[in-house]
Write an enzyme that holds these catalytic residues in place. Structure first.
Site, mmCIF file in Angstrom:
data_model
loop_
_atom_site.group_PDB
_atom_site.id
_atom_site.type_symbol
_atom_site.label_atom_id
_atom_site.label_comp_id
_atom_site.label_asym_id
_atom_site.label_seq_id
_atom_site.Cartn_x
_atom_site.Cartn_y
_atom_site.Cartn_z
ATOM 1 N N ASP A 96 0.850 -1.184 0.000
ATOM 2 C CA ASP A 96 0.000 0.000 0.000
ATOM 3 C C ASP A 96 0.891 1.242 0.000
ATOM 4 O OD1 ASP A 96 -2.182 1.708 0.479
ATOM 5 O OD2 ASP A 96 -3.163 0.182 1.724
ATOM 6 N N ASP A 197 -2.933 4.636 -2.376
ATOM 7 C CA ASP A 197 -3.891 5.263 -1.467
ATOM 8 C C ASP A 197 -4.370 6.618 -2.024
ATOM 9 O OD1 ASP A 197 -5.003 5.159 1.321
ATOM 10 O OD2 ASP A 197 -3.863 7.014 1.535
ATOM 11 N N GLU A 248 -6.853 3.737 -5.308
ATOM 12 C CA GLU A 248 -8.030 4.078 -4.515
ATOM 13 C C GLU A 248 -8.494 5.452 -4.974
ATOM 14 O OE1 GLU A 248 -9.565 4.632 0.061
ATOM 15 O OE2 GLU A 248 -7.669 5.486 -0.575
ATOM 16 N N HIS A 322 -10.826 -1.917 5.118
ATOM 17 C CA HIS A 322 -10.580 -1.435 6.477
ATOM 18 C C HIS A 322 -11.227 -0.081 6.763
ATOM 19 C CE1 HIS A 322 -7.827 0.470 3.797
ATOM 20 N NE2 HIS A 322 -7.562 1.379 4.722
ATOM 21 N N ASP A 323 -11.848 0.536 5.753
ATOM 22 C CA ASP A 323 -12.525 1.820 5.955
ATOM 23 C C ASP A 323 -14.043 1.679 5.951
ATOM 24 O OD1 ASP A 323 -10.073 3.209 5.886
ATOM 25 O OD2 ASP A 323 -10.158 3.391 3.702
HETATM 26 C C1 GLC Z 1 -7.394 5.888 2.478
HETATM 27 C C2 GLC Z 1 -7.172 4.744 3.434
HETATM 28 C C3 GLC Z 1 -7.593 5.171 4.801
HETATM 29 C C4 GLC Z 1 -6.729 6.341 5.206
HETATM 30 C C5 GLC Z 1 -6.793 7.456 4.175
HETATM 31 C C6 GLC Z 1 -5.687 8.454 4.389
HETATM 32 O O1 GLC Z 1 -8.731 6.222 2.353
HETATM 33 O O2 GLC Z 1 -7.831 3.606 2.985
HETATM 34 O O3 GLC Z 1 -7.536 4.138 5.741
HETATM 35 O O4 GLC Z 1 -7.153 6.826 6.439
HETATM 36 O O5 GLC Z 1 -6.631 6.981 2.864
HETATM 37 O O6 GLC Z 1 -4.451 7.903 4.073
#
Ligand code: GLC
Length: 551
Positions: A96, A197, A248, A322-323
């Site tokens: 990641d 990310d 993402e 995880h979010d």
């Molecule tokens: C993404 C991650 C999340 C994190 C955010 C900031 O959305 O999945 O867990 O808090 O980015 O890095």
């Protein structure tokens, strides 16, 4: 070489996966010990959320050093062993890469704060609009204004996330070079894939007040984003065609995703988009309680399915990470129908066009955390919003009710391995509480049990390997307006696949336009016979997947 279209990716949140040394935090050696479990499930890749050196304000999404492993998770030797052991089992590791921001503890940021102009230019510093007034009114994703004042400079720095996560300045070529170097470093360590990310936030359009929203329109899918991604591709992972990548994409548009994940565009292999997971929000507002909108869910899923297909671009398909809260608690039903609805939800997306992601514990039908006290929560976003909701005038009880539904900690409770102490996750005290339902819901009980949610996922994954239509077929939504049925057809080289899902508890009868006599059942979630020929009868949360071979 693995084909990412035929692959399934298993996501591990290392902190909550398996603790090998009793300190209450999961670690790399814990993952090594569970590789056989992942192999048994059939996953091709493991995406691990960040385990680099970090103060852990955002559980590792605040990176202090991209080249070293946080000692809490293990050592570089542990990582090398993990990569080698995964490789032996035909599993690739995906790391990641958190490139929109660093931790405020990163040496670059420390140098910036010490006044070093080179490093100040790694970040985004701006003058305020006046005394005490930040440069723009943008909101941080974790609550509050997105700018932090630095009195020594009489300037602010931008943090789209926590104040401890300053945004990097991608306009600076030096920053872009650093990022490519990090990717190459991990490629040399045998990594097979990368998840980037919030990567569609790296190109900021303009620093202006947003009078219509929270500022996101000024930095989402920004003007140079495609250029930056193509450059990163060219200078790092694109040099090895075997590497699989996923971006993402926060609040993105489909048109941009045609390029991000286009077969010809030399950006990324695929994208995560989140519109289908906002159907229980009020617009973009997550911290409210509204029932989820099934038709909207279906509309969004189908428009992305067909839109991406028409434009030769590739989706990641997923419910959980995880979010996100646990999907069975969200769109399925806990209690009597927990297993049935968990299986139905799995089938609903595993036959779609895209690469499925399975988030640790999803394959067991794990549920939301059920926390009742703020002291049980760990997530910075949840803690901030608990306070903000009350500042806005909500009662504490209402704030709790919202957290119980939307908090990211719902999916961060420890993986439930067995019915032993702390669910077999740790010998010590877990960093976040174990869900008390581990006695009933755990891997040990499910792996050997044919009817388990685990074995349903395992079967879905093996079907993907066996039937090319799942990866390569065209997709046609069916009955787009039906209020309870989610149905679609896949077709490829004369073969057909019909996926039928009842999303509700009420039994459903549906007359297909096409006679389904020539179809056989590939998989379903009820052990008793299903019926589908002249009319389809679907029991509570039932799914059946029908297959017709080529003539
Ligand atoms: C993404 C991650 C999340 C994190 C955010 C900031 O959305 O999945 O867990 O808090 O980015 O890095």
């Amino acid at each position: 070489m693995k084909d990412f279209k035929k692959s399934v990716i298993y996501q591990i949140y290392p902190k909550s996966f398996c603790d090998s040394d009793g300190d209450g935090l999961g670690d790399l050696r814990g993952i090594i010990g569970k590789l056989d479990y992942i192999k048994e499930l059939g996953a091709d890749y493991i995406w691990m959320t960040p385990f680099f050196v970090s103060p852990q304000n955002d559980n590792g999404y605040d990176v202090e050093d991209y080249y070293n492993i946080d000692p809490r998770y293990g050592t570089m030797e542990d990582f090398q062993e993990l990569a080698a052991e995964a490789d032996k089992r035909g599993i690739g590791l995906m790391l990641d890469m958190v490139f929109n921001h660093t931790s405020s503890h990163h040496q670059w940021f420390k140098k910036a704060l010490a006044g070093d102009e080179t490093y100040k230019n790694y970040y985004i510093f701006r003058k305020g609009k006046g005394p005490g007034v930040p440069p723009t009114n943008w909101e941080s994703k974790f609550g509050g204004n997105a700018w932090e004042y630095v009195p020594e400079f009489d300037e602010y720095y931008l943090h789209l996330f926590d104040v401890s996560q300053p945004d990097l300045n991608w306009e600076n070529e030096e920053v872009r070079r650093e990022m490519a170097k990090i990717v190459r470093f991990w490629m040399e360590k045998g990594v097979r894939g990368f998840r980037f990310d919030v990567v569609n936030l790296i190109s900021k359009a303009a620093y202006e007040d947003d009078y219509q929203g929270d500022g996101r329109r000024f930095y989402t899918d920004g003007p140079r984003i495609h250029e930056f991604l193509r450059e990163l591709n060219e200078n790092s992972f694109g040099q090895n065609p075997e590497i699989v990548t996923v971006g993402e994409m926060s609040s993105t548009s489909m048109e941009n995703c045609f390029l991000y994940a286009g077969a010809e565009s030399k950006e990324l292999s695929m994208v995560f988009s989140f519109h289908h997971l906002k159907v229980d929000f009020a617009g973009n507002e997550k911290w409210v309680l509204v029932p989820y909108d099934f038709r909207k869910l279906k509309d969004i899923l189908f428009s992305w399915q067909t839109g991406m297909a028409e434009n030769n671009a590739w989706n990641a398909v997923f419910w959980c990470n995880h979010d996100q809260p646990r999907v069975v608690s969200r769109f399925g039903k806990e209690g009597k129908y927990r297993e049935i609805s968990a299986k139905m939800l799995a089938a609903a997306i595993h036959f779609m066009r895209g690469t499925p992601y399975v988030y640790q514990g999803e394959e067991l039908g794990m549920t939301n955390a059920g926390f009742t006290e703020i002291s049980q929560y760990r997530d910075v976003e949840s803690l901030n919003h608990f306070r903000i909701l009350q500042e806005k005038g909500l009662s504490q009880d209402d704030a709790y009710r919202i957290l119980r539904v939307h908090s990211r900690d719902n999916s961060r409770t420890p993986m439930q391995w067995s019915d032993e102490k702390e669910a077999g996750f740790t010998e010590g005290t877990p960093w976040i509480g174990v869900n008390p339902n581990y006695k009933e819901i755990n891997a040990a009980a499910q792996v050997g049990s044919e009817d388990s949610v685990f074995n349903f996922y395992k079967k879905l994954i093996s079907l993907r390997k066996k039937y090319d239509i799942i990866a390569y077929g065209d997709i046609t939504p069916i009955e787009a307006n039906h209020p309870a049925l989610l149905a679609y057809k896949r077709s490829w080289q004369g073969e057909n696949l019909m996926v039928l899902c009842n999303f509700f508890e009420k039994e459903l009868i549906w007359k297909p336009e096409e006679n389904l006599k020539g179809y056989v059942k590939l998989i379903g979630n009820y052990s008793e016979e299903s019926s589908w020929e002249d009319e389809v009868k679907l029991r509570p949360f039932e799914t059946i997947v029908l297959y017709q071979a080529a003539e």
